[in-house]
Design a protein around this motif. Structure first.
Motif, PDB file in Angstrom:
ATOM      1  N   VAL A  58       0.876  -1.007   0.402  1.00 36.94           N
ATOM      2  CA  VAL A  58       0.330  -0.252  -0.058  1.00 36.94           C
ATOM      3  C   VAL A  58       1.005   1.629   0.129  1.00 36.94           C
ATOM      4  O   VAL A  58       1.430   0.937   0.552  1.00 36.94           O
ATOM      5  N   GLU A  59       0.645   2.132  -1.187  1.00 36.89           N
ATOM      6  CA  GLU A  59       0.857   3.217  -0.818  1.00 36.89           C
ATOM      7  C   GLU A  59       0.380   4.603   0.354  1.00 36.89           C
ATOM      8  O   GLU A  59      -1.061   5.067  -0.210  1.00 36.89           O
ATOM      9  N   PHE A  60       0.659   5.022   1.625  1.00 33.10           N
ATOM     10  CA  PHE A  60      -0.067   5.403   2.195  1.00 33.10           C
ATOM     11  C   PHE A  60       0.426   6.980   2.678  1.00 33.10           C
ATOM     12  O   PHE A  60       1.518   7.547   2.142  1.00 33.10           O
ATOM     13  N   GLU A  61      -0.536   7.605   2.517  1.00 31.97           N
ATOM     14  CA  GLU A  61      -0.450   9.430   2.743  1.00 31.97           C
ATOM     15  C   GLU A  61       0.562   8.889   4.214  1.00 31.97           C
ATOM     16  O   GLU A  61      -0.019   9.207   5.520  1.00 31.97           O
ATOM     17  N   GLY A  62       1.461   9.861   4.733  1.00 32.64           N
ATOM     18  CA  GLY A  62       2.821   9.772   5.814  1.00 32.64           C
ATOM     19  C   GLY A  62       2.065  11.049   6.854  1.00 32.64           C
ATOM     20  O   GLY A  62       1.352  11.354   6.459  1.00 32.64           O
ATOM     21  N   LEU A  63       2.184  10.407   8.071  1.00 36.01           N
ATOM     22  CA  LEU A  63       1.301  10.715   9.197  1.00 36.01           C
ATOM     23  C   LEU A  63       2.566  10.558  10.266  1.00 36.01           C
ATOM     24  O   LEU A  63       2.586   9.287  10.826  1.00 36.01           O
ATOM     25  N   GLY A  64       3.451  11.209  10.700  1.00 35.15           N
ATOM     26  CA  GLY A  64       3.742  11.073  12.600  1.00 35.15           C
ATOM     27  C   GLY A  64       5.248  10.396  12.097  1.00 35.15           C
ATOM     28  O   GLY A  64       6.037  10.238  11.108  1.00 35.15           O
ATOM     29  N   ALA A  65       6.165   9.238  12.178  1.00 33.94           N
ATOM     30  CA  ALA A  65       6.634   8.000  12.285  1.00 33.94           C
ATOM     31  C   ALA A  65       6.557   6.898  11.599  1.00 33.94           C
ATOM     32  O   ALA A  65       5.634   6.485  11.901  1.00 33.94           O
ATOM     33  N   PRO A  66       7.182   6.536  10.957  1.00 32.78           N
ATOM     34  CA  PRO A  66       6.383   5.712   9.345  1.00 32.78           C
ATOM     35  C   PRO A  66       6.522   4.396  10.520  1.00 32.78           C
ATOM     36  O   PRO A  66       7.810   4.186  11.644  1.00 32.78           O
ATOM     37  N   PRO A  67       5.680   3.147  10.119  1.00 40.30           N
ATOM     38  CA  PRO A  67       5.573   1.741  11.283  1.00 40.30           C
ATOM     39  C   PRO A  67       6.978   1.155  11.143  1.00 40.30           C
ATOM     40  O   PRO A  67       6.925   1.323   9.540  1.00 40.30           O
ATOM     41  N   GLU A  68       8.260   0.638  11.504  1.00 39.91           N
ATOM     42  CA  GLU A  68       8.664  -0.132  11.336  1.00 39.91           C
ATOM     43  C   GLU A  68       8.394  -1.827  11.315  1.00 39.91           C
ATOM     44  O   GLU A  68       7.192  -1.959  11.459  1.00 39.91           O
ATOM     45  N   ALA A  69       9.450  -2.787  10.576  1.00 40.30           N
ATOM     46  CA  ALA A  69       8.979  -3.731  10.796  1.00 40.30           C
ATOM     47  C   ALA A  69       8.728  -4.752  11.273  1.00 40.30           C
ATOM     48  O   ALA A  69       8.922  -4.252  12.751  1.00 40.30           O
ATOM     49  N   GLY A  70       7.650  -5.102  11.888  1.00 39.92           N
ATOM     50  CA  GLY A  70       7.166  -5.747  12.990  1.00 39.92           C
ATOM     51  C   GLY A  70       5.373  -5.265  13.906  1.00 39.92           C
ATOM     52  O   GLY A  70       5.051  -5.871  15.189  1.00 39.92           O
ATOM     53  N   ALA A  71       5.496  -3.986  13.140  1.00 37.31           N
ATOM     54  CA  ALA A  71       4.427  -3.186  13.976  1.00 37.31           C
ATOM     55  C   ALA A  71       2.822  -3.831  13.712  1.00 37.31           C
ATOM     56  O   ALA A  71       3.224  -4.422  12.689  1.00 37.31           O
ATOM     57  N   LYS A  72       2.517  -3.650  14.719  1.00 37.10           N
ATOM     58  CA  LYS A  72       0.975  -4.199  14.298  1.00 37.10           C
ATOM     59  C   LYS A  72      -0.508  -3.263  13.864  1.00 37.10           C
ATOM     60  O   LYS A  72      -0.164  -1.935  14.499  1.00 37.10           O
ATOM     61  N   LEU A  73      -1.018  -3.573  12.717  1.00 36.54           N
ATOM     62  CA  LEU A  73      -2.034  -2.993  12.072  1.00 36.54           C
ATOM     63  C   LEU A  73      -3.428  -3.604  11.991  1.00 36.54           C
ATOM     64  O   LEU A  73      -3.405  -4.350  12.258  1.00 36.54           O
ATOM     65  N   LEU A  74      -4.301  -2.469  13.021  1.00 32.92           N
ATOM     66  CA  LEU A  74      -5.776  -3.274  12.058  1.00 32.92           C
ATOM     67  C   LEU A  74      -6.139  -2.314  10.866  1.00 32.92           C
ATOM     68  O   LEU A  74      -6.366  -1.451  10.726  1.00 32.92           O
ATOM     69  N   LEU A  75      -6.008  -3.372   9.837  1.00 33.86           N
ATOM     70  CA  LEU A  75      -6.014  -3.111   8.557  1.00 33.86           C
ATOM     71  C   LEU A  75      -8.115  -3.145   7.922  1.00 33.86           C
ATOM     72  O   LEU A  75      -8.528  -4.317   8.353  1.00 33.86           O
TER      73      LEU A  75
END
Length: 214
Positions: free
Chosen positions: A130-147
């Motif tokens: 996915v290409e997201f609009e950046g907001l804050g610090a980018p999530p690092e590898a292993g970060a959990k999301l609700l998609l």
């Protein structure tokens, strides 16, 4: 011969390293195949080297194929090319996550208190890019999301995990793995991917000169 067609997508997997790179097939000649890999997804400058053992995965209209190969030449610079020699016959692949289609649909992600919005680049039943609009610090590898993935036949909501993030100015390209996605939703994604593949093949046939259409 049973091999990927020129000017189609193939996925190159480095045996034993857990790295898969999408690529475009440029030339197929006898047992040799030349591809242009999308190595921009990776931080490493050198992804493969001569002698590496790989597997080539590609999609037909309704199935997947796989073939073992060995890297014979690596061209670097402005244009990256990998040349391979096939080392065995093609066979039906059971690796479902290789089925990936270029699909652009709206995607939302919850990352802690941050809500991200973007558009998918490609999709498989195992994950999404996915290409997201950046907001804050980018999530690092292993970060959990609700998609939330907005498909034509309804939304798919699933826990997910960031595999890698590539910042492109104010936008982030994120490779994301689905976590515990229900089988019925996997089936929906698979149907949508095969639909995209059929549409892509039809478009290519329409664009071909009349004498080459079949």
């Amino acid at each position: 011969m049973d091999h990927p067609e020129e000017q189609t997508e193939a996925e190159i997997t480095l045996s034993g390293r857990g790295v898969s790179v999408s690529s475009r097939v440029e030339v197929v000649q006898n047992e040799f195949i030349s591809v242009r890999p999308s190595v921009g997804e990776f931080v490493e400058q050198v992804v493969v080297k001569v002698g590496d053992v790989v597997e080539i995965f590609w999609k037909t209209e309704d199935s997947q194929r796989a073939m073992p190969a060995e890297i014979t030449d690596v061209e670097t610079g402005a244009v990256v090319r990998w040349r391979m020699r096939t080392t065995g016959p093609a066979d039906t692949s059971q690796r479902r996550k290789a089925v990936r289609g270029r699909i652009a649909v709206p995607v939302e992600a919850e990352h802690g208190a941050i809500d991200l919005k973007g558009t998918s680049i490609d999709l498989s039943e195992a994950g999404i890019r996915v290409e997201f609009e950046g907001l804050g610090a980018p999530p690092e590898a292993g970060a959990k999301l609700l998609l939330v993935v907005h498909l034509d036949d309804g939304d798919i909501r699933t826990p997910a995990e960031v595999v890698r993030t590539q910042a492109r100015g104010a936008r982030w390209v994120m490779s994301i793995r689905f976590v515990d996605i229900p089988e019925k939703d996997q089936d929906r994604v698979r149907r949508r991917v095969f639909q995209a593949l059929r549409e892509e093949r039809a478009n290519k046939a329409d664009d071909a000169p009349p004498g080459l259409r079949g």
